[in-house]
Design a protein around this motif. Structure first.
Motif, short mmCIF file in Angstrom:
data_model
loop_
_atom_site.label_atom_id
_atom_site.label_comp_id
_atom_site.label_asym_id
_atom_site.label_seq_id
_atom_site.Cartn_x
_atom_site.Cartn_y
_atom_site.Cartn_z
N MET A 238 20.55 7.84 38.17
CA MET A 238 21.62 7.38 39.06
C MET A 238 21.07 7.08 40.46
O MET A 238 21.44 6.06 41.07
N ASP A 239 20.22 7.97 40.96
CA ASP A 239 19.65 7.76 42.30
C ASP A 239 18.90 6.43 42.36
O ASP A 239 19.03 5.67 43.32
N GLU A 240 18.11 6.14 41.33
CA GLU A 240 17.34 4.89 41.29
C GLU A 240 18.28 3.68 41.18
O GLU A 240 18.07 2.66 41.82
N LEU A 241 19.32 3.85 40.38
CA LEU A 241 20.29 2.75 40.22
C LEU A 241 21.00 2.47 41.55
O LEU A 241 21.16 1.32 41.94
N ALA A 242 21.38 3.55 42.22
CA ALA A 242 22.11 3.39 43.49
C ALA A 242 21.24 2.66 44.50
O ALA A 242 21.72 1.83 45.27
N ALA A 243 19.92 2.95 44.49
CA ALA A 243 19.01 2.28 45.41
C ALA A 243 18.97 0.78 45.13
O ALA A 243 18.79 -0.03 46.04
N ARG A 244 19.15 0.40 43.86
CA ARG A 244 19.09 -1.03 43.50
C ARG A 244 20.44 -1.71 43.67
O ARG A 244 20.52 -2.91 43.92
N LEU A 245 21.52 -0.97 43.49
CA LEU A 245 22.85 -1.59 43.47
C LEU A 245 23.50 -1.64 44.85
O LEU A 245 24.59 -2.17 45.01
N GLY A 246 22.84 -1.05 45.84
CA GLY A 246 23.37 -1.16 47.19
C GLY A 246 24.06 0.10 47.67
O GLY A 246 24.59 0.87 46.87
N ALA A 247 24.03 0.27 48.96
CA ALA A 247 24.59 1.47 49.56
C ALA A 247 26.11 1.43 49.49
O ALA A 247 26.70 0.40 49.16
N GLY A 248 26.73 2.54 49.80
CA GLY A 248 28.19 2.57 49.88
C GLY A 248 28.86 2.86 48.56
O GLY A 248 30.08 3.02 48.51
N LEU A 249 28.08 2.94 47.48
CA LEU A 249 28.66 3.27 46.18
C LEU A 249 28.74 4.79 46.07
O LEU A 249 27.72 5.46 46.13
N PRO A 250 29.94 5.37 45.96
CA PRO A 250 30.03 6.83 45.91
C PRO A 250 29.29 7.38 44.69
O PRO A 250 29.29 6.77 43.63
N GLN A 251 28.64 8.55 44.90
CA GLN A 251 27.86 9.15 43.82
C GLN A 251 28.27 10.60 43.61
O GLN A 251 28.45 11.33 44.57
N GLY A 252 28.38 10.97 42.36
CA GLY A 252 28.67 12.37 42.03
C GLY A 252 27.69 12.86 40.99
O GLY A 252 26.95 12.08 40.39
N THR A 253 27.65 14.19 40.82
CA THR A 253 26.78 14.77 39.80
C THR A 253 27.57 15.77 38.98
O THR A 253 28.46 16.44 39.49
N LEU A 254 27.26 15.85 37.70
CA LEU A 254 27.91 16.81 36.82
C LEU A 254 26.86 17.65 36.13
O LEU A 254 25.85 17.13 35.65
N ASP A 255 27.08 18.97 36.10
CA ASP A 255 26.33 19.83 35.19
C ASP A 255 27.32 20.25 34.12
O ASP A 255 28.29 20.94 34.42
N ILE A 256 27.09 19.81 32.90
CA ILE A 256 28.10 19.98 31.86
C ILE A 256 28.00 21.33 31.14
O ILE A 256 28.66 21.54 30.13
N ALA A 257 27.21 22.26 31.71
CA ALA A 257 26.98 23.55 31.04
C ALA A 257 28.28 24.25 30.66
O ALA A 257 28.36 24.90 29.62
N PHE A 258 29.32 24.14 31.51
CA PHE A 258 30.56 24.88 31.24
C PHE A 258 31.46 24.14 30.24
O PHE A 258 32.53 24.63 29.90
N TYR A 259 31.04 22.96 29.80
CA TYR A 259 31.85 22.17 28.87
C TYR A 259 31.12 21.91 27.56
O TYR A 259 31.59 21.15 26.73
N ARG A 260 29.96 22.54 27.38
CA ARG A 260 29.18 22.31 26.15
C ARG A 260 29.91 22.88 24.94
O ARG A 260 30.65 23.85 25.04
#
Lengths: 186, 340
Positions: A58-80
């Protein structure tokens, strides 16, 4: 088998995703459904990476797709779905969704798509933050072997790997990404 | 012995009874996991499905509103079914023994017991008797231990200070009667805190305090000088027997943490308290509500820490049931099978 460099695959992914960010086609389709959409325009989008490899992509994609795109992260451990079998993952990272999920178009980003169980968990978790307008899925590599009806919208590379094989995205000390394949030869 | 009772043969946590003897690896795992759970409160639905279908019984043989409430919220945020039993007011008064009570509840398909009891060792006793799939969490036993309080205190320190390796920490008050102090001292020592001070009047200091690996101070002024963390204890009136103390007013005069005395600690020192506070006895309101107080964040962290403990205990059971570590466990405790 030599695996391509992740950066090339991410370039490829970014080109596929770009039209989705300004979806003129989708807007006209939506406009027919609801007049509210005509007034408010397309719903805002955001990227959500799944820990850990998906966040790197995602970080690499965001660098290519332009700034200003909101980014979030999920750790799905609690939903496995294998919690009662194997317990809690020893390294849980905090999930961060620093934007309103309600009504937003969200692109889930992961490194390797295999059984589809991780994506199922990520979608369940995302819905606990709100009701997104739409969810799409981008993966660096689709290695086959799905156990759930989950299909990626954007794919960097498609492979058919045997059940015993293990494919993962790694990051070295200099921050460079690399695909690593392990396990017995097919 | 308690460390063995707490761990599976493969080193994973089975019960949480005391922090004494628990390896740093487990303490750190709990703290790291708690950090993940803290973000659950940012969700619109403040719940995760981890313990769906599990039944958690809060067995409170001693009254406690706060601890019971935080365990209850933690279990509910994990989607478990929670039953609260205030046993002081029910079967125990009818003459049922502790183990009979527990056996009956186990027959109702309990998966976990959270136990608060006025007798030291009560949670251990239950842990020794329950069937292998049942987990026990000690929520405070007599003067012995209060491990989840100790863990949430460690979480709080790590949150504000980044770690333990350069810290000077003072535990202040009624060390003698405090299970909280014992758990705090055990955890601080295990996590590598180089200087832990036990600070309190001689009459409230255990005779063997130094054997716990702490520096004993019998004056508040010397005890909190240059510390990074001040952990206040509650003055336990209900536990006070005999003439260990003069009046609360007198205690406040010598041992109450006032803004003036707090100036002796480092300027960025944090002040903690496990609650409930006796304002104007062990702590001045201006400190409790002041900029250095982290007493309310402690409560918030406590829920995440208890979620971490319960989910680490309850996960991976099918693995345990099918694998050889289960066999080893059964071998060690052959009576467990015959228990409900």
């Amino acid at each position: 088998m030599p695996l391509p460099a992740p950066t090339e695959l991410i370039d490829r992914l970014a080109e596929q995703i770009r039209p989705w960010l300004t979806p003129e086609n989708e807007v006209s389709a939506q406009a027919k459904v609801s007049e509210a959409n005509v007034r408010s325009g397309p719903s805002p989008c955001a990227l959500v990476g799944i820990h850990t490899g998906g966040v790197w992509v995602m970080d690499e994609l965001a660098a290519r797709l332009g700034a200003g795109l909101p980014q979030g992260t999920l750790d799905i451990a609690f939903y496995r779905d294998d919690f009662s079998r194997i317990g809690l993952h020893p390294e849980v990272k905090p999930s961060r969704i620093p934007f309103e999920v309600e009504g937003r178009r969200i692109l889930i980003v992961d490194d390797v798509l295999y059984t589809g169980r991780t994506v199922r968990a990520a979608m369940n978790q995302l819905f606990d933050y709100g009701r997104p307008a739409a969810i799409r899925l981008a993966v660096l590599v689709d290695r086959g072997g799905r156990e759930l009806p989950i299909c990626p919208d954007y794919v960097g590379l498609r492979l058919e790997l045997g059940e015993g094989r293990h494919l993962s995205l790694e990051k070295d000390a200099s921050g460079a990404l690399r695909l690593a394949e392990k396990g017995p030869a097919a | 012995m308690s460390a063995n009772l707490q761990l599976y043969p493969d080193g994973r946590l089975r019960h949480l009874l005391t922090l004494d003897g628990l390896p740093a690896r487990i303490l750190t795992q709990i703290l790291d996991t708690a950090a993940g759970f803290l973000s659950v409160t940012e969700q619109e639905v403040k719940k995760v499905p981890l313990l769906r279908g599990k039944a958690i019984f809060n067995l409170f043989f001693e009254p406690s509103t706060r601890t019971r409430t935080t365990f209850e919220i933690a279990a509910k945020r994990l989607s478990a079914d929670v039953l609260n039993l205030n046993i002081a007011t029910s079967s125990q008064t009818k003459g049922e023994t502790l183990l009979d009570t527990v056996a009956n509840l186990a027959a109702m398909h309990a998966d976990m017991f959270v136990v608060r009891h006025s007798s030291s060792g009560a949670a251990h006793l239950i842990a020794r008797q329950v069937a292998p799939h049942i987990h026990v969490v000690n929520a405070g036993d007599g003067r012995h231990a209060h491990p989840t309080q100790g863990l949430l205190d460690m979480y709080t320190i790590r949150h504000y200070k980044g770690g333990f390796h350069n810290l000077r920490v003072a535990v202040v008050g009624d060390i003698l009667h405090s299970r909280v102090a014992r758990s705090q001292i055990n955890a601080l020592t295990t996590l590598g805190c180089p200087e832990v001070r036990a600070v309190g009047p001689k009459t409230l200091m255990p005779r063997d305090a130094e054997s716990l690996g702490v520096h004993v101070h019998t004056s508040l002024e010397s005890g909190i000088r240059d510390v990074d963390v001040v952990m206040m204890l509650r003055l336990q009136n209900e536990r006070m027997q005999g003439a260990l103390l003069p009046s609360p007013q007198e205690y406040y005069k010598y041992w109450g943490l006032t803004p003036e005395k707090l100036k002796l600690a480092k300027p960025d020192a944090i002040v903690m308290h496990p609650g409930p506070m006796n304002r104007g006895v062990e702590i001045d309101s201006n400190v409790a509500d002041g900029g250095q107080s982290v007493i309310l964040p402690q409560v918030t962290f406590g829920i995440a820490v208890r979620m971490a403990v319960m989910s680490i205990l309850a996960g991976g059971e099918m693995g345990v049931k099918s694998e050889k570590c289960y066999a080893a466990m059964m071998h060690r405790d052959p009576t467990a099978l015959h228990r409900p």
